[in-house]
Design an enzyme around this catalytic site. Structure first.
Site, PDB file in Angstrom:
ATOM      1  N   LEU A  58       0.811  -1.208   0.000  1.00  0.00           N
ATOM      2  CA  LEU A  58       0.000   0.000   0.000  1.00  0.00           C
ATOM      3  C   LEU A  58       0.845   1.258   0.000  1.00  0.00           C
ATOM      4  CD1 LEU A  58      -2.804  -0.991   2.536  1.00  0.00           C
ATOM      5  CD2 LEU A  58      -2.925  -0.946   0.054  1.00  0.00           C
ATOM      6  N   GLY A  59       2.023   1.204   0.581  1.00  0.00           N
ATOM      7  CA  GLY A  59       2.868   2.396   0.628  1.00  0.00           C
ATOM      8  C   GLY A  59       4.176   2.134   1.324  1.00  0.00           C
ATOM      9  N   GLY A  61       7.244   4.392   3.404  1.00  0.00           N
ATOM     10  CA  GLY A  61       7.623   5.671   3.980  1.00  0.00           C
ATOM     11  C   GLY A  61       8.902   5.542   4.772  1.00  0.00           C
ATOM     12  N   ASN A  62       9.323   6.666   5.385  1.00  0.00           N
ATOM     13  CA  ASN A  62      10.549   6.653   6.181  1.00  0.00           C
ATOM     14  C   ASN A  62      10.455   5.680   7.349  1.00  0.00           C
ATOM     15  OD1 ASN A  62      11.825   8.565   4.587  1.00  0.00           O
ATOM     16  ND2 ASN A  62      11.052  10.288   5.788  1.00  0.00           N
ATOM     17  N   GLY A  63       9.227   5.499   7.882  1.00  0.00           N
ATOM     18  CA  GLY A  63       9.085   4.668   9.070  1.00  0.00           C
ATOM     19  C   GLY A  63       8.885   3.193   8.797  1.00  0.00           C
ATOM     20  N   GLY A  64       8.484   2.829   7.587  1.00  0.00           N
ATOM     21  CA  GLY A  64       8.249   1.421   7.322  1.00  0.00           C
ATOM     22  C   GLY A  64       7.469   1.216   6.043  1.00  0.00           C
ATOM     23  N   ASP A 176       2.581  15.409  11.824  1.00  0.00           N
ATOM     24  CA  ASP A 176       2.735  15.174  10.388  1.00  0.00           C
ATOM     25  C   ASP A 176       1.372  15.074   9.706  1.00  0.00           C
ATOM     26  OD1 ASP A 176       4.325  14.987   8.149  1.00  0.00           O
ATOM     27  OD2 ASP A 176       4.634  12.829   8.313  1.00  0.00           O
TER      28      ASP A 176
END
Length: 330
Positions: A58-59, A61-64, A176
């Site tokens: 699904l996506g 990002g910087n976090g996972g 955020d």
């Protein structure tokens, strides 16, 4: 494609400069008719990673990385966020999600699962089993449908503010808020997601690190604490939501000219010193113009905005229908 800034003079490194369309989002919302994730929260020990089959990414990002997953026995669908190993924000994200549980306007965390050694090929050591929101992100919706009508905007604002009120009452600041982190269901329910840099304030007067988050949605005081001082961290969430509402209204990032590529300097000048984008006559009602008025020194609180005529005076049924229509067409 989101950019990460690593300025030598800054102590924090989790800064994304990019504006919409390049941000973390759900690019392929699952079909509306698919089985939804169960609404009942379960104890962590009742789930294992091996219980789930990955359906899609699904996506990232910087976090996972976030996956769409299906429970092998029940076929219920969830979102599974696998946190990167060693991410310093992982513990804070888990803490914030646990504290935020029970709001219909915050993405629900069903379980926190150990990822290492589960045979899932995970790159991290913790995975969050989250509610799957079938309409995807507002970022994805505006990319497909263009500018939002005011009726839909009022519903987005009302529900996002209700989510922020729930978080702030529990001393959680999101830090955020942006279209990519506001998810919407086919039923027209808006939910705040991605608590990767959220912070739980331990006491009154706590400050948050200024240089974390997505620069395009940072408030003036987060860019320049020397000029603006350490304001209430909750006020920064209000600013970010205001920029988000303007973006949905205009169909593009509002604080830079159309087509201009973001840079740290350009964003800082626009946010700290720029004027509110000019809206053509008839493009917004007086209520909406007042709702998004840019004035750092007189920023409204979440409670004040919930009572604002643009939100409190909306036709709830018509607003929700307008939002559902947008999501259905996206």
């Amino acid at each position: 494609m989101a950019l990460t800034v690593r300025e030598r003079r800054l102590p924090q490194l989790h800064i994304s400069l990019d504006v919409p369309s390049c941000a973390f989002r759900h690019p392929n919302p699952p079909p509306v008719a698919a089985p939804a994730s169960t609404s009942a929260s379960r104890a962590d020990c009742e789930f294992r990673l091996s219980d789930f089959e990955r359906v899609a990414v699904l996506g990232r990002g910087n976090g996972g990385t976030v996956y769409k997953v299906a429970h092998r026995r029940t076929s219920a669908l969830y979102a599974l966020k696998v946190l990167h190993r060693g991410d310093p924000g992982a513990a804070s994200e888990v803490d914030a999600l646990r504290r935020a549980d029970s709001s219909p306007h915050v993405v629900r965390c069903h379980s926190v699962l150990p990822a290492a050694g589960a045979g899932a090929g995970a790159s991290g050591d913790v995975a969050l089993l989250l509610e799957l929101v079938d309409g995807g992100s507002l970022d994805a919706v505006v990319a497909r449908r263009g500018a939002f009508p005011e009726l839909a905007l009022a519903e987005v604002a009302a529900q996002a503010l209700a989510g922020l009120a729930h978080l702030h009452a529990r001393r959680i600041v999101h830090r955020d808020v942006k279209p990519a982190n506001l998810l919407v269901s086919a039923a027209g329910e808006v939910k705040i997601a991605d608590f990767g840099i959220a912070k739980v304030l331990s006491r009154a007067g706590d400050h948050c690190a200024a240089y974390e988050g997505t620069a395009a949605y940072m408030s003036p005081e987060r860019f320049d604490t020397e000029r603006h001082g350490h304001a209430d961290p909750c006020a920064a969430d209000v600013w970010s939501l205001g920029v988000t509402i303007l973006e949905l209204l205009m169909g593009r990032y509002p604080l830079l000219p159309a087509g201009q590529k973001p840079s740290w300097a350009a964003l800082m000048c626009a946010i700290c010193f720029g004027e509110l984008p000019s809206l053509p006559d008839g493009a917004a009602s007086p209520e909406l113009r007042a709702f998004v008025a840019k004035d750092y020194t007189k920023r409204a609180s979440v409670a004040q905005l919930l009572a604002h005529p643009f939100v409190a005076g909306r036709d709830v049924a018509a607003s929700k229908d307008a939002l559902r229509w947008l999501v259905a067409g996206a």
